[in-house]
Motif scaffolding. Structure first.
Motif, mmCIF file in Angstrom:
data_model
loop_
_atom_site.group_PDB
_atom_site.id
_atom_site.type_symbol
_atom_site.label_atom_id
_atom_site.label_comp_id
_atom_site.label_asym_id
_atom_site.label_seq_id
_atom_site.Cartn_x
_atom_site.Cartn_y
_atom_site.Cartn_z
ATOM 1 N N ASP A 141 0.821 -1.212 0.000
ATOM 2 C CA ASP A 141 0.000 0.000 0.000
ATOM 3 C C ASP A 141 0.851 1.256 0.000
ATOM 4 O O ASP A 141 0.531 2.253 -0.660
ATOM 5 C CB ASP A 141 -0.934 0.005 1.215
ATOM 6 N N ASN A 142 1.954 1.230 0.754
ATOM 7 C CA ASN A 142 2.831 2.401 0.817
ATOM 8 C C ASN A 142 3.463 2.707 -0.541
ATOM 9 O O ASN A 142 3.519 3.866 -0.972
ATOM 10 C CB ASN A 142 3.923 2.188 1.870
ATOM 11 N N LEU A 143 3.950 1.684 -1.228
ATOM 12 C CA LEU A 143 4.587 1.915 -2.523
ATOM 13 C C LEU A 143 3.574 2.306 -3.597
ATOM 14 O O LEU A 143 3.886 3.083 -4.495
ATOM 15 C CB LEU A 143 5.391 0.691 -2.964
ATOM 16 N N ARG A 144 2.356 1.780 -3.489
ATOM 17 C CA ARG A 144 1.321 2.151 -4.457
ATOM 18 C C ARG A 144 0.801 3.567 -4.208
ATOM 19 O O ARG A 144 0.061 4.110 -5.017
ATOM 20 C CB ARG A 144 0.170 1.145 -4.428
ATOM 21 N N SER A 145 1.207 4.148 -3.082
ATOM 22 C CA SER A 145 0.860 5.546 -2.809
ATOM 23 C C SER A 145 1.921 6.494 -3.361
ATOM 24 O O SER A 145 1.726 7.711 -3.353
ATOM 25 C CB SER A 145 0.725 5.764 -1.293
ATOM 26 N N GLY A 146 3.039 5.936 -3.828
ATOM 27 C CA GLY A 146 4.132 6.766 -4.325
ATOM 28 C C GLY A 146 4.751 6.235 -5.590
ATOM 29 O O GLY A 146 4.293 6.521 -6.692
ATOM 30 N N LEU A 147 5.779 5.423 -5.429
ATOM 31 C CA LEU A 147 6.547 4.908 -6.573
ATOM 32 C C LEU A 147 5.671 4.223 -7.625
ATOM 33 O O LEU A 147 5.907 4.368 -8.822
ATOM 34 C CB LEU A 147 7.612 3.922 -6.066
ATOM 35 N N CYS A 148 4.668 3.489 -7.171
ATOM 36 C CA CYS A 148 3.846 2.698 -8.092
ATOM 37 C C CYS A 148 2.413 3.206 -8.187
ATOM 38 O O CYS A 148 1.497 2.441 -8.531
ATOM 39 C CB CYS A 148 3.856 1.232 -7.666
ATOM 40 N N ARG A 163 8.448 -5.748 -10.504
ATOM 41 C CA ARG A 163 9.766 -5.408 -11.077
ATOM 42 C C ARG A 163 10.360 -4.186 -10.378
ATOM 43 O O ARG A 163 11.547 -4.173 -10.000
ATOM 44 C CB ARG A 163 9.633 -5.146 -12.578
ATOM 45 N N ARG A 164 9.545 -3.152 -10.187
ATOM 46 C CA ARG A 164 10.033 -1.938 -9.532
ATOM 47 C C ARG A 164 10.460 -2.219 -8.098
ATOM 48 O O ARG A 164 11.505 -1.751 -7.634
ATOM 49 C CB ARG A 164 8.945 -0.854 -9.538
ATOM 50 N N ILE A 165 9.635 -2.984 -7.389
ATOM 51 C CA ILE A 165 9.946 -3.327 -5.998
ATOM 52 C C ILE A 165 11.252 -4.114 -5.930
ATOM 53 O O ILE A 165 12.091 -3.875 -5.052
ATOM 54 C CB ILE A 165 8.794 -4.150 -5.385
ATOM 55 N N LEU A 171 18.759 -2.464 -4.661
ATOM 56 C CA LEU A 171 19.609 -1.307 -4.354
ATOM 57 C C LEU A 171 19.823 -1.168 -2.851
ATOM 58 O O LEU A 171 20.950 -0.932 -2.384
ATOM 59 C CB LEU A 171 18.965 -0.033 -4.913
ATOM 60 N N MET A 172 18.739 -1.306 -2.087
ATOM 61 C CA MET A 172 18.844 -1.170 -0.635
ATOM 62 C C MET A 172 19.655 -2.319 -0.033
ATOM 63 O O MET A 172 20.432 -2.109 0.915
ATOM 64 C CB MET A 172 17.443 -1.113 -0.021
ATOM 65 N N MET A 173 19.478 -3.509 -0.583
ATOM 66 C CA MET A 173 20.241 -4.670 -0.114
ATOM 67 C C MET A 173 21.723 -4.475 -0.381
ATOM 68 O O MET A 173 22.578 -4.786 0.452
ATOM 69 C CB MET A 173 19.717 -5.938 -0.800
ATOM 70 N N GLU A 174 22.058 -3.909 -1.550
ATOM 71 C CA GLU A 174 23.461 -3.672 -1.878
ATOM 72 C C GLU A 174 24.066 -2.567 -1.020
ATOM 73 O O GLU A 174 25.288 -2.456 -0.909
ATOM 74 C CB GLU A 174 23.591 -3.340 -3.364
ATOM 75 N N ALA A 175 23.199 -1.753 -0.406
ATOM 76 C CA ALA A 175 23.673 -0.744 0.545
ATOM 77 C C ALA A 175 23.936 -1.368 1.913
ATOM 78 O O ALA A 175 24.383 -0.686 2.837
ATOM 79 C CB ALA A 175 22.642 0.374 0.672
ATOM 80 N N GLY A 176 23.658 -2.681 2.036
ATOM 81 C CA GLY A 176 23.917 -3.387 3.283
ATOM 82 C C GLY A 176 22.723 -3.464 4.212
ATOM 83 O O GLY A 176 22.822 -3.975 5.330
ATOM 84 N N ILE A 177 21.566 -2.974 3.769
ATOM 85 C CA ILE A 177 20.362 -2.940 4.603
ATOM 86 C C ILE A 177 19.594 -4.253 4.481
ATOM 87 O O ILE A 177 19.603 -4.899 3.436
ATOM 88 C CB ILE A 177 19.457 -1.747 4.191
ATOM 89 N N ILE A 178 18.918 -4.637 5.553
ATOM 90 C CA ILE A 178 18.026 -5.797 5.535
ATOM 91 C C ILE A 178 16.648 -5.292 5.160
ATOM 92 O O ILE A 178 16.017 -4.536 5.914
ATOM 93 C CB ILE A 178 18.002 -6.498 6.911
ATOM 94 N N VAL A 179 16.171 -5.672 3.965
ATOM 95 C CA VAL A 179 14.916 -5.159 3.425
ATOM 96 C C VAL A 179 13.813 -6.186 3.623
ATOM 97 O O VAL A 179 13.939 -7.343 3.213
ATOM 98 C CB VAL A 179 15.057 -4.840 1.913
ATOM 99 N N LEU A 180 12.728 -5.759 4.253
ATOM 100 C CA LEU A 180 11.583 -6.630 4.462
ATOM 101 C C LEU A 180 10.463 -6.191 3.517
ATOM 102 O O LEU A 180 9.957 -5.070 3.634
ATOM 103 C CB LEU A 180 11.109 -6.574 5.920
ATOM 104 N N CYS A 181 10.108 -7.049 2.581
ATOM 105 C CA CYS A 181 9.082 -6.736 1.590
ATOM 106 C C CYS A 181 7.791 -7.480 1.930
ATOM 107 O O CYS A 181 7.823 -8.676 2.239
ATOM 108 C CB CYS A 181 9.545 -7.155 0.192
ATOM 109 N N ALA A 182 6.660 -6.789 1.877
ATOM 110 C CA ALA A 182 5.361 -7.414 2.145
ATOM 111 C C ALA A 182 4.425 -7.124 0.969
ATOM 112 O O ALA A 182 3.853 -6.041 0.887
ATOM 113 C CB ALA A 182 4.778 -6.878 3.449
#
Length: 276
Positions: A141-148, A163-165, A171-182
């Motif tokens: 819902d958050n991404l569909r309010s902005g990027l998508c 694809r966008r997600i 990119l965030m993973m390569e920055a060393g961050i742990i990304v949680l996608c729902a």
């Protein structure tokens, strides 16, 4: 002329009503008894409601017509320019991970709406935060309010959404961050595409498994009710299929175990994979 959702609903109801009246009249004419005609008309309505319910439950559990998805393409996708040359930099993923004292990963929760994806992602992030891991949640819902926000819910738009997600997660993973996608992520082809883009070694797939009936009973956002009424088109589980995964790293049954039990299981499974 614009045709509203209410107009479409009214059209469907009046058509059904006229059909029932016609059945009653024909039964009256054939039997010569108006009471019998009324009973047959009412019986028809009840039988068709039951048949519709059973048909909906069965239809989206079969794979008829799903093979054609393999040829899906993003509408109007521009060809990659020959003048685009990716740049490399001195500070790489390993250096960023060393600085953050953790391994960047993408933890992808997928399943039906209402299954508990966001709840578990939020709970896991809180647990990881207490252990000083650097995390970020990407939610549908958050991404569909902005990027998508320019995307709808057709199969092509869902494909582009994933694809966008995937690109942002990488990119965030390569920055060393742990990304949680729902994200619902209903199609296996899109899960495979995300896996290929992010990298098998960088992705942890979590199938949040919850029966459709239970998701519909919860209906926290009221979306299933709207989908059943025809107000939402291409809604996963109702008017668009959800394909069970061929391969996943962990299955969490939210209708069977408590939230805390599942978060504890998640933490036990994920922690060794993100520690340096």
């Amino acid at each position: 002329m614009y045709s509203s959702k209410i107009r479409h609903l009214a059209k469907a109801v009046t058509y059904r009503a006229l059909g029932t009246v016609l059945t009653m009249l024909l039964a009256w004419i054939i039997t010569g008894n108006p009471i019998i005609g009324l009973k047959i008309g009412l019986l028809e309505v009840l039988c068709k409601l039951g048949l519709y319910y059973i048909h909906e439950r069965i239809w989206y559990k079969i794979n008829f017509g799903l093979a054609e998805r393999s040829s899906r393409k993003i509408k109007n996708a521009p060809a990659k320019s020959a003048f685009i040359v990716p740049q490399s930099f001195d500070i790489n993923k390993d250096a960023r991970q060393k600085l953050l004292n953790q391994r960047g990963k993408v933890i992808w929760f997928f399943g039906l709406s209402g299954a508990g994806k966001t709840t578990l992602a939020n709970g896991l992030e809180q647990a990881l935060n207490k252990l000083n891991f650097k995390t970020f949640i990407l939610d549908g819902d958050n991404l569909r309010s902005g990027l998508c926000k320019d995307l709808g819910f057709s199969e092509e738009d869902r494909m582009e959404n994933i694809r966008r997600i995937s690109e942002v997660s990488k990119l965030m993973m390569e920055a060393g961050i742990i990304v949680l996608c729902a994200f619902v992520t209903p199609f296996e082809q899109d899960r495979e595409a995300a896996r290929a883009l992010i990298g098998e070694e960088n992705l942890i797939n979590i199938f949040v498994d919850c029966p459709l009936d239970e998701c519909e009973r919860r209906d926290v956002k009221g979306l299933y009710k709207k989908a059943r009424a025809g107000e939402i088109k291409n809604f996963t589980g109702i008017s668009s299929p959800f394909e069970p995964p061929d391969k996943t790293d962990l299955i969490l049954k939210t209708a069977v175990f408590s939230k805390q039990q599942l978060i504890d299981e998640l933490l036990t499974f994920v922690k060794p994979k993100i520690e340096v």
